[in-house]
Design a protein around this motif. Sequence first.
Motif, mmCIF file in Angstrom:
data_model
loop_
_atom_site.group_PDB
_atom_site.id
_atom_site.type_symbol
_atom_site.label_atom_id
_atom_site.label_comp_id
_atom_site.label_asym_id
_atom_site.label_seq_id
_atom_site.Cartn_x
_atom_site.Cartn_y
_atom_site.Cartn_z
ATOM 1 N N THR A 63 0.758 -3.536 -6.586
ATOM 2 C CA THR A 63 -0.162 -3.109 -5.542
ATOM 3 C C THR A 63 -0.817 -4.287 -4.826
ATOM 4 O O THR A 63 -0.759 -5.431 -5.286
ATOM 5 N N SER A 89 -6.692 0.605 7.986
ATOM 6 C CA SER A 89 -5.925 0.754 6.753
ATOM 7 C C SER A 89 -6.769 0.320 5.559
ATOM 8 O O SER A 89 -7.892 -0.170 5.703
ATOM 9 N N ASP A 90 -6.197 0.437 4.375
ATOM 10 C CA ASP A 90 -6.873 -0.029 3.165
ATOM 11 C C ASP A 90 -6.976 -1.546 3.108
ATOM 12 O O ASP A 90 -7.730 -2.082 2.285
ATOM 13 N N GLU A 131 2.536 1.888 -3.384
ATOM 14 C CA GLU A 131 1.601 2.475 -4.341
ATOM 15 C C GLU A 131 1.407 3.960 -4.068
ATOM 16 O O GLU A 131 1.329 4.781 -5.001
ATOM 17 N N ALA A 132 1.336 4.310 -2.783
ATOM 18 C CA ALA A 132 1.164 5.721 -2.427
ATOM 19 C C ALA A 132 2.363 6.558 -2.871
ATOM 20 O O ALA A 132 2.208 7.722 -3.261
ATOM 21 N N ILE A 183 0.834 -1.204 0.000
ATOM 22 C CA ILE A 183 0.000 0.000 0.000
ATOM 23 C C ILE A 183 0.870 1.256 0.000
ATOM 24 O O ILE A 183 0.610 2.221 -0.727
ATOM 25 N N GLU A 184 1.924 1.237 0.808
ATOM 26 C CA GLU A 184 2.795 2.409 0.877
ATOM 27 C C GLU A 184 3.560 2.614 -0.430
ATOM 28 O O GLU A 184 3.738 3.749 -0.890
#
Length: 348
Positions: A235, A299-300, A226-227, A223-224
């Motif tokens: 991802t 979180s996502d 991708e951010a 996730i990080e």
Amino acid sequence: IMDYARFNYVAQPEDKGVDLMPRVGLYDMYAIKWGYGYIPAKSPDEELPTLNKWILEKANDPVYFYGRQSTNPIDPRSQTEDLGDNAMKASRYGVANLKRIVPNLIKWTEEEGKDFDNLQELYNQVLIQWNRYNGHVRAHIGGVYESFKSYDQPGNVYAPVPKAIQQQAIGYLLTETFSTPTWLIDQNILQKIEHAGTVERIRSFQTTNINALLEPSRLARLIEAEALTGTKAYTITDLYADLRKGLWKNLYTKAGSDVYQRNVQRAHIERLDYLLTSKPTETSSQFTSGATAVNVNLSDIAAVTRAELKLLSAKLTQALPAITDVRTRQHVEDCIERIKQTLEPDGQ
């Protein structure tokens, strides 16, 4: 301090049967020199320019790279018993060798008047080695390269493992780890070492790898990444989609499934259920486990996992009418119900 001739000695043909110390590599020699080599200086501070010069001279040479060791490495280059620069290629070669070994185990361990203890021990070692390759590859998913630098060295310390390499890793896991390892299910061996246990043994190895692949800290790093890097990243959605298409490929071909496939698929659902309902948290343990702190529920991870379970349930429901194999049909119906209980625990 150092006997260079002895450290660099290479075994000769006439040395057969002689107990020799394993050869020390280039990095070992470099580390010994850095730690113990003589530098004409009056104080430790006066040694620093020379020591830094030695570091910079080797900074871009991968032969001299040495990363932080841990039980759960974030950098796939920093693993014990993992050599080379492509773990997927090396592990495929390794599995190919294991596939050559297994059919010969009985012949290689037979001794007149002896039982099959040696056969069992060597077969178990094959399983362990197979799983070791799985771990070497798995580390690339959500992996982060960690290249220690000082201010006078260009570049960043941390960088996500490139997307293409992570895609290679998941491809390996789907074919060599989660597909039924028929080469390990050798009846000639198994019927000599145990009355039962093969199905459960394979299930245990594959489930362990599913759980390790879908651990919160790894998902948090995806996730990080991708951010930070956007479309360049592999991802969490990519991972979930690749697992769905690979682990449940019989849904797309309308083929039946064997007991090993069904076990992997149940393990997949159980792990997604765990992520969604158990609300696990990972605490940072930077110097030992490589864990990344994350609150899963906030979180996502939770949102993506819920969406994945819904999508998987829809795929299973869509595929069900065309499934004619009785055991596979029972399995799919059971999986639909398991997902329903996760998403609607109160029946609503």
